[in-house]
Design an enzyme around this catalytic site. Structure first.
Site, PDB file in Angstrom:
ATOM      1  CB  SER A 190       0.932  -7.897   9.521  1.00 17.03           C
ATOM      2  OG  SER A 190       0.387  -6.850  10.332  1.00 17.03           O
ATOM      3  CG  ASP A 191      -3.167  -5.845   4.486  1.00 15.54           C
ATOM      4  OD1 ASP A 191      -3.464  -6.164   3.327  1.00 15.54           O
ATOM      5  OD2 ASP A 191      -3.464  -4.729   4.983  1.00 15.54           O
ATOM      6  CD1 TRP A 192      -7.186  -3.138   9.677  1.00 14.06           C
ATOM      7  CD2 TRP A 192      -6.085  -1.286   9.112  1.00 14.06           C
ATOM      8  NE1 TRP A 192      -7.702  -2.126  10.412  1.00 14.06           N
ATOM      9  CE2 TRP A 192      -7.048  -0.952  10.096  1.00 14.06           C
ATOM     10  CE3 TRP A 192      -5.276  -0.262   8.625  1.00 14.06           C
ATOM     11  CZ2 TRP A 192      -7.216   0.335  10.586  1.00 14.06           C
ATOM     12  CZ3 TRP A 192      -5.446   1.032   9.101  1.00 14.06           C
ATOM     13  CH2 TRP A 192      -6.399   1.315  10.087  1.00 14.06           C
ATOM     14  N   GLY A 193      -4.560  -5.753  10.551  1.00 14.74           N
ATOM     15  CA  GLY A 193      -5.205  -6.760  11.384  1.00 14.74           C
ATOM     16  C   GLY A 193      -4.893  -8.196  10.993  1.00 14.74           C
TER      17      GLY A 193
END
Ligand code: GLC
Length: 735
Positions: free
Chosen positions: A294-297
Site C-alpha cells: 500500500s502507499d504511505w498510510g
C-alpha cells in the site's frame, strides 16, 4: 474479422521493450517455491502477519543505539522496514544499521531477512534530473544506466528496495506529481518504466548490485479530478486499459518485483482495496507474481474514504482487495488475526500474500546474503562516472524551445540574473530526500564559469518576489546578452502540490519586459517540475531552454547546452498550454463531433486563448535544422513500416527524434487524433541525409471495447514527424 486479444497484447509489452518472462517456471523458481512452501508451513499466524507490515524506518532508526548495536529485535516487528522519509535509518552509516537489522531478523526463529526500502526515485547518493525531465531524453539506454547507478549506490547505504519507477501517465499540469512522471503518453511512459526496471533490477536481482523496483502508483493516479492530488479518478474502462494500464503491463512483463497501488479511488473504489484492479487485472490478466504494498498510510485512509472502520475491517478490505503489505500503519498488525477469527479473511489469503513477500526476498537473494559488505561494494563504484552521468542526463533532459540565433552563447559578456541561478538545492527536484553525498551541488552560475563563459551574476529578483529594476538594468547594460532564470520552486511541485495557476509567478513577466527594454537578447532558462504557461516568454524571449529540475550536476548540464558543449537533445513529453484553464491538455485528444481545425468556429475550443499548445508534445529544437522527405508507410506482414529521408540542413551536427503517429480513421469507438507508436533518434552531420525506418507491430494499433483489445482492419492515417503537431498526412490499410 478483427483480431481479438484478451487484453492489451503481448506485442504492446514487447514494443515497450519488456522481455516477457517465461510462462514456464525455471528450475530455480521451482526451488524457490518449494522453500516458500516449507517456510509458510512452519509459520504461526502472527509470524505470517509480521511479514505483511512495513514499519517507518524513522522509528526503527531510533531503536538502534548510538553505537549501532541493537538487541535482537522481535522478527515479527521487523518484518519489513522502510527507511524514514528523510533517511533516519539510512545515510552515511546506513549499511551499518542495515546489517544490524538483517542480523537481528535472520537471528529469529524463521531466519527471514528484511526488505528495506526508500524513495530512491531519481537519485541516491548522486542526484539525477526529475523523471519528467529524464523522459524528455527519449533515451532508454540513459534511463537504464541511471537505474543501475541508483541501485548500486542505494545498496551502499542499506537500501535493497526502491519505490520507483513512477509510471503514472500524467496529462494535467496542475497535478504536482507530474514532475515524477514521464509525461502524457503511454508508450513513452512504458519505455521509461521498463528501462528503469531493467537498470534497477538487472538481469539477476540477487547479484548484489541491484535492488527491487516498484511500479507505482497503480493506477491512473495522474488523472485526478481537477488535477488535485489524492482526488477521485473517474475513467472509462477502455481509457484505463488503453492509456493508464499499458505502462504497468510493460513493467510487469519486464519483471518488476513490486507494485504500489495509488491513494485515490477509481470509479468510487479506493485502489487500496480494488480487487478489480489488483486481482482481476494485475494478477489475473498481467500475471504479476511479486508483492503489492500500500502507499504511505493508504490502508488507514480507507477509513477516511468512508469505506472501512479501523482495525480488522480496514485490514480485511485491503488484504481481500489485493494488498500484500501495509506501509507504516498497523491495521494488518492490529486486525488481521481478528479478521481471520471472524472469518472475514481466510488464512489462505494471508498465506498467498506472505508467499508474494517471500518470493521477492528470495529473488533478491536475501536468504543467502542478508548483509552487505558496503566497503567492498563502494570500492567498485566509479562515483566520478556517476557525476558525469548526472551531467549528461541534465544536458539530455533540457529542451530547447526557442532560439532566434542567440544560442549557443557566443557573446563576450553574459549577465546571469535570477535567484535560481545560484541555488543548488533547486536543481535537485521534488524527491530530493537523500544526502546526495556524491553530487557537486553545483549551480548554473558554476556551470557557466566552468564552461569558460565571462558571466556576471546579479540576483535582481526571485521567482516569487519583487524585481530590483535598478540592479536588473545595471546588469543588462554591462552585458551583451542576458541569461535570465524563470519558472517555479521545487517546493511547488511533487506530492501534495497541485497548483491552480501554472503561469509564471511573482514579477517574472515584468523581468521579461525589463530585459527586453534594454535591447539585450534575452535567453530564458526555465526551471520547475511541471509544464508552465509561458506564452509571454514564447513571444518575447530570444531563446528558451526548459531545464526542469536538472539534478545534482544540473547547473553544469544546462550550461553545457547554453554554450553548445552539449547539443540540445530533449523533446517534450507533455504539452505546454497557454493558460491553466486549458488543463488537462495533451496531444492525443479524442476526436469530437466538432473537433478543432484551424479557422473553424463552432468547435471545441476556448474563446480567449489559441487552440494550439504553446509547445506541443514531441517538440524540441536543436542547434541545427532538419528536413523530412520521401515519407512512406507500408504494411509488411505483422508490422507497419514507416520510413523517411531525414536531412540535417544546418551547419552543426545534431540529433533528430523521428516520431511516428497513427490514427484509426473509422473505428467502433472514438479514437485519439494521433497516438505515438514509435520513435528513433538519429544523429546527422551537417548536410547528411539518412533514410530512417521505424517498424511498429500492427498489434499495437488497436484499442479496447468491452474489456477486449482489438486490432481492426481498415484505413489509418499516419505521420512521420518531429512533433505531435506536424508532419505530412499519410495513409495505409490494415487487412
Ligand atoms: C508517498 C508516495 C509514494 C512513496 C511513499 C513512500 O506518500 O505517494 O510515492 O513511495 O509515500 O515514501
Amino acid at each position: 474479422m478483427s483480431k481479438l486479444f484478451s487484453s492489451l497484447p503481448l506485442a504492446a509489452c514487447l514494443v515497450a521493450g519488456a522481455a516477457v518472462r517465461g510462462t514456464f517456471a525455471a528450475p530455480q523458481e521451482i526451488d524457490v517455491e518449494r522453500r516458500i512452501d516449507a517456510l509458510v508451513a512452519r509459520m504461526t499466524l502472527e509470524e505470517k502477519i509480521g511479514q505483511l507490515r512495513q514499519t517507518n524506518g524513522g522509528a526503527v532508526g531510533e531503536a538502534l543505539s548510538e553505537d549501532m548495536s541493537a538487541a535482537p529485535l522481535d522478527p515479527a516487528f521487523l518484518a519489513d522496514v522502510t527507511a524514514g522519509r528523510y533517511g533516519s535509518l539510512l545515510g552515511r552509516r546506513g549499511a551499518v544499521s542495515y546489517n544490524i537489522l538483517q542480523r537481528a531478523a535472520v537471528a529469529g526463529r524463521l531466519g527471514i531477512p528484511l526488505l528495506i526500502g526508500h524513495d530512491m526515485i531519481h537519485s541516491s547518493r548522486t542526484c539525477y534530473p526529475i523523471p519528467l525531465a529524464l523522459a524528455c531524453a527519449f533515451d532508454e539506454d540513459l534511463w537504464t544506466r541511471i537505474g543501475a547507478a541508483i541501485a548500486v549506490e542505494s545498496l551502499t547505504v542499506g537500501c535493497n528496495w526502491t519505490f520507483t519507477p513512477m509510471i503514472d501517465v500524467a496529462r494535467d499540469a496542475r497535478w504536482g506529481r507530474i514532475a515524477e512522471s514521464a509525461g502524457s503518453d503511454p508508450l513513452v511512459t512504458s519505455r521509461f518504466g521498463v528501462a528503469l526496471v531493467k537498470g534497477l533490477q538487472g538481469d539477476d536481482l540477487a547479484d548484489g548490485r541491484h535492488i527491487a523496483a516498484c511500479a507505482k502508483h497503480y493506477v491512473a493516479y495522474g488523472a485526478p479530478l481537477g488535477g488535485r492530488d489524492y482526488n477521485a479518478v473517474e475513467l472509462s474502462d477502455a481509457t484505463l486499459r488503453d492509456v493508464y494500464l499499458p505502462p504497468f503491463r510493460a513493467a510487469v512483463a519486464a519483471g518488476v518485483a513490486t507494485v504500489m497501488p495509488a491513494f485515490h479511488s477509481y470509479n468510487d473504489v479506493p485502489c487500496t482495496m480494488n480487487a478489480y484492479l489488483l486481482r482481476d487485472i494485475l494478477r489475473g490478466e498481467m500475471g504479476f507474481r511479486g508483492l503489492t504494498i500500500s502507499d504511505w498510510g493508504a490502508v488507514d485512509e480507507l477509513v477516511a474514504h468512508g469505506v472501512a472502520t479501523p482495525g480488522a475491517d480496514a485490514a480485511a478490505k485491503a488484504l481481500n482487495g489485493g494488498i500484500d503489505m501495509e506501509m507504516v500503519t498497523t491495521h494488518f498488525a492490529d486486525g488481521l488475526a481478528e479478521a481471520v477469527a471472524k472469518g472475514t479473511v481466510r488464512e489462505a489469503a494471508i498465506d498467498a500474500a506472505v508467499r508474494n513477500v517471500l518470493r521477492v526476498k528470495f529473488r533478491l537473494g536475501l536468504f543467502d546474503h542478508p548483509t552487505i559488505d558496503a566497503a567492498a561494494l563502494e570500492a567498485t563504484i566509479d562515483f566520478a562516472a556517476h557525476r558525469a552521468l548526472a551531467r549528461e542526463a541534465a544536458a539530455k533532459s533540457c529542451v530547447l524551445l526557442k532560439n532566434d540565433g542567440v544560442l549557443p552563447l557566443a557573446a563576450p559578456r553574459v549577465a546571469l540574473v535570477g535567484d535560481i541561478a545560484t541555488n543548488s538545492r533547486q536543481m535537485q527536484g521534488t524527491w530530493s530526500t537523500f544526502d546526495f553525498s556524491n553530487t557537486t551541488n553545483d549551480t548554473l552560475l558554476a556551470g557557466l564559469v566552468a564552461d569558460g563563459v565571462d558571466v556576471a551574476y546579479t540576483e535582481a529578483y526571485t521567482l516569487t518576489g519583487r524585481v530590483d529594476r535598478v540592479a536588473l538594468a545595471r546588469a543588462c547594460d554591462a552585458a551583451d546578452v542576458v541569461v535570465a532564470c524563470f519558472g517555479d520552486y521545487l517546493e511547488k511541485t511533487g506530492e501534495n502540490n497541485a497548483s491552480a495557476r501554472i503561469e509564471l509567478p511573482g514579477e517574472q513577466l515584468a523581468v521579461i519586459d525589463a530585459v527586453k527594454a534594454t535591447g539585450r537578447p534575452l535567453v530564458a532558462v526555465v526551471f520547475g517540475g511541471r509544464p508552465l504557461a509561458i506564452p509571454e516568454l514564447a513571444e518575447k524571449a530570444d531563446a528558451i531552454v526548459m531545464a526542469w529540475n536538472p539534478g545534482g550536476a544540473g547547473g553544469w548540464g544546462v550550461a553545457d547546452v547554453l554554450t553548445g558543449a552539449a547539443e540540445p537533445y530533449g523533446r517534450l513529453t507533455t504539452d505546454f498550454p497557454t493558460a491553466t484553464g486549458e488543463c488537462p491538455k495533451f496531444y492525443s485528444r479524442t476526436l469530437t463531433g466538432r473537433h478543432h481545425v484551424p479557422g473553424a468556429r463552432w468547435t471545441t475550443r476556448y474563446n480567449d486563448v489559441p487552440f494550439a499548445s504553446v509547445y506541443p508534445f514531441g517538440y524540441g529544437r536543436t542547434y541545427t535544422t532538419f528536413a523530412y522527405a520521401g515519407e512512406r508507410v507500408s504494411v509488411e506482414g505483422a508490422e507497419v513500416v514507416f520510413a523517411a529521408d531525414v536531412t540535417n540542413t544546418g551547419s552543426r551536427k545534431g540529433r533528430e527524434l523521428v516520431q511516428v503517429y497513427t490514427h484509426d480513421v473509422v473505428a467502433q469507438t472514438v479514437r485519439p487524433r494521433r497516438e505515438l507508436k514509435g520513435f528513433r533518434r538519429v544523429e546527422l552531420a551537417p548536410g547528411e541525409t539518412r533514410r530512417v525506418e521505424i517498424r511498429v507491430p500492427a498489434a499495437t494499433l488497436g484499442y479496447t471495447v468491452d474489456k477486449v483489445y482489438r486490432v481492426e482492419p481498415g484505413r489509418f492515417e499516419a505521420w512521420i514527424a518531429p512533433d505531435s503537431d506536424s508532419g505530412k498526412t499519410l495513409t495505409f490499410r490494415l487487412d
